[in-house]
Write an enzyme that holds these catalytic residues in place. Sequence first.
Site, PDB file in Angstrom:
ATOM      1  N   HIS A  81      22.897 -37.500 -19.728  1.00 14.37           N
ATOM      2  CA  HIS A  81      21.560 -37.999 -19.410  1.00 14.37           C
ATOM      3  C   HIS A  81      20.606 -37.589 -18.670  1.00 14.37           C
ATOM      4  CE1 HIS A  81      23.605 -41.654 -21.626  1.00 14.37           C
ATOM      5  NE2 HIS A  81      24.576 -41.253 -21.306  1.00 14.37           N
ATOM      6  N   LYS A 104      20.377 -14.618   6.763  1.00 13.96           N
ATOM      7  CA  LYS A 104      20.843 -14.701   7.882  1.00 13.96           C
ATOM      8  C   LYS A 104      20.235 -13.962   9.054  1.00 13.96           C
ATOM      9  CE  LYS A 104      25.858 -15.486   6.894  1.00 13.96           C
ATOM     10  NZ  LYS A 104      27.203 -14.960   6.711  1.00 13.96           N
ATOM     11  N   GLU A 157      29.084 -15.654  -6.224  1.00 12.70           N
ATOM     12  CA  GLU A 157      29.267 -14.898  -5.052  1.00 12.70           C
ATOM     13  C   GLU A 157      30.071 -13.265  -5.546  1.00 12.70           C
ATOM     14  OE1 GLU A 157      28.897 -16.774  -1.019  1.00 12.70           O
ATOM     15  OE2 GLU A 157      30.823 -15.639  -0.945  1.00 12.70           O
TER      16      GLU A 157
HETATM   17  O1  PA5 Z   1      33.209 -16.218   0.461  1.00 11.79           O
HETATM   18  C1  PA5 Z   1      32.827 -15.981   1.631  1.00 11.79           C
HETATM   19  O2  PA5 Z   1      33.232 -14.943   2.096  1.00 11.79           O
HETATM   20  C2  PA5 Z   1      31.882 -16.784   2.273  1.00 11.79           C
HETATM   21  O3  PA5 Z   1      31.485 -17.907   1.357  1.00 11.79           O
HETATM   22  C3  PA5 Z   1      32.289 -17.387   3.521  1.00 11.79           C
HETATM   23  O4  PA5 Z   1      33.573 -18.082   3.061  1.00 11.79           O
HETATM   24  C4  PA5 Z   1      31.357 -18.056   4.281  1.00 11.79           C
HETATM   25  O5  PA5 Z   1      30.085 -17.437   4.579  1.00 11.79           O
HETATM   26  C5  PA5 Z   1      31.805 -18.629   5.465  1.00 11.79           C
HETATM   27  O6  PA5 Z   1      32.239 -17.520   6.426  1.00 11.79           O
HETATM   28  P1  PA5 Z   1      33.382 -17.537   7.502  1.00 11.79           P
HETATM   29  O7  PA5 Z   1      34.267 -18.115   7.245  1.00 11.79           O
HETATM   30  O8  PA5 Z   1      33.077 -16.154   8.216  1.00 11.79           O
HETATM   31  O9  PA5 Z   1      32.445 -18.612   8.533  1.00 11.79           O
END
Ligand code: PA5
Length: 447
Positions: free
Chosen positions: A309, A423, A288
């Site tokens: 494996h 989303k 990310e």
């Molecule tokens: O790293 C990030 O920002 C995302 O993975 C969030 O943690 C994830 O989308 C969950 O978001 P939230 O904590 O707002 O529900």
Amino acid sequence: MTTLSLNDKFVKNYVSEKKMNDIYSEINVAQKTLIDRVGEGNQFLGWIDLPVAYNKEEFARIKIAAEKIQKSCDVFIVIGIGGSYLGARAAIEFVKSPVYNSLPNKKTPDIYFAGNSISASALSDLLKICEGKDVCINVVSKSGTTTEPAVAFRVLRNLLEEKYGKEGAKNRIFATTDKEKGTLKKFSDDNGYETFVVPDDVGGRFSVLTAVGLLPIAVAGIDIDKMMLGAKDAREKYLGKEASTNDCMKYVALRNLLYRDGKQIEVLAAYEPALQMYTEWWKQLFGESEGKDGKGIYPSSVIFSTDLHSLGQFIQDGTRNLFETVIDIKNSNDELLIPFDPDNVDKLNFLAGKDLNYVNHTAMLGTLFAHSDGNAPNIVLELADRSEYSFGYITYFFELACAVSGYVLGVNPFNQPGVESYKKNMFALLGKDGYEELREELNKRIN
Ligand code: PA5
């Protein structure tokens, strides 16, 4: 013994000294940009100082809440997705065990994770597990609006309210969210739930050492003081130090040079199943943070020897676009001697009396030679053990490496614009208000 050291024996043939020296200058600049807080995403740098500047009052409250949870339930459910659950789950499996819930004589509650998918089966199974058990919940969402955890929270809150009444349920629900904004914060305050804070300046994937990770980790009976100390010592060791003298920056150098040389995939490998979820946490951290603007090393993971494996063939001999980073745990939690068999039907007596850790370590050595000889370079990170201290240490190591690496790559490591696309489409297709135009467009494309 050193907690963490980088062994470059199985990668150094792939990177010249000159290239290393050249990239060190770039890395020094990138690290300075980070520390001076002048790079992109600099509003999300709270994680840098967390190990020395965490909120002590909240830290104390986390320990009190963890004890209360331990005393009042058999089943503790952590609701969250992405950065809001991976760190906690990784830590519990890393330090305790991947079969933590089944450990005999465990004095802490079973811990389950929900709201990290939209699977009806996964949630239904969890509801069945809760039957006849005392349950507590920690709902974790920084935004407070993420669909997956919000849906799971609605379902599990109903369960608790039916079981204990609204008043009883309120003492069993703990929320970790923004300190003032968002639906979850308001809802929690209105209903009298105890709340913990996801700091404004710490993004989800960098939040394991905040209440997001620390509350579930403490419920599992893990010493969070030692974990923070590990992170603090890693910070002292690596942050702001000249790149050429610093294993964390050496890791940044190696992975970026390999990437520039066409190695577009990094496979994080560990020889302990207890690290499986840690590799998931790591994949989110790097994936990310780096994967944007058409750039980035694709983070993948394996647990060996299991995956030797299944994926071993590809890593040895497939498309030559990958390198591995191996976490080598030096001291195992357990010793297990292979028994002698007088009949030796399986012809394994050459191993009799040997510790299984020795065999595992030998498998690793054999694999390091084979893969690096086969043009899959291996960076080895030797980690002392699976203690909470080592967890905090290596976690800080990776967070810092990831941030600096992102700047070297030329991306903002602290945003995640790409996560929004699915989303929006999902909300439009599900009929959420405000998405009418997109809904119309997508429906046209479906039909
Ligand atoms: O790293 C990030 O920002 C995302 O993975 C969030 O943690 C994830 O989308 C969950 O978001 P939230 O904590 O707002 O529900």
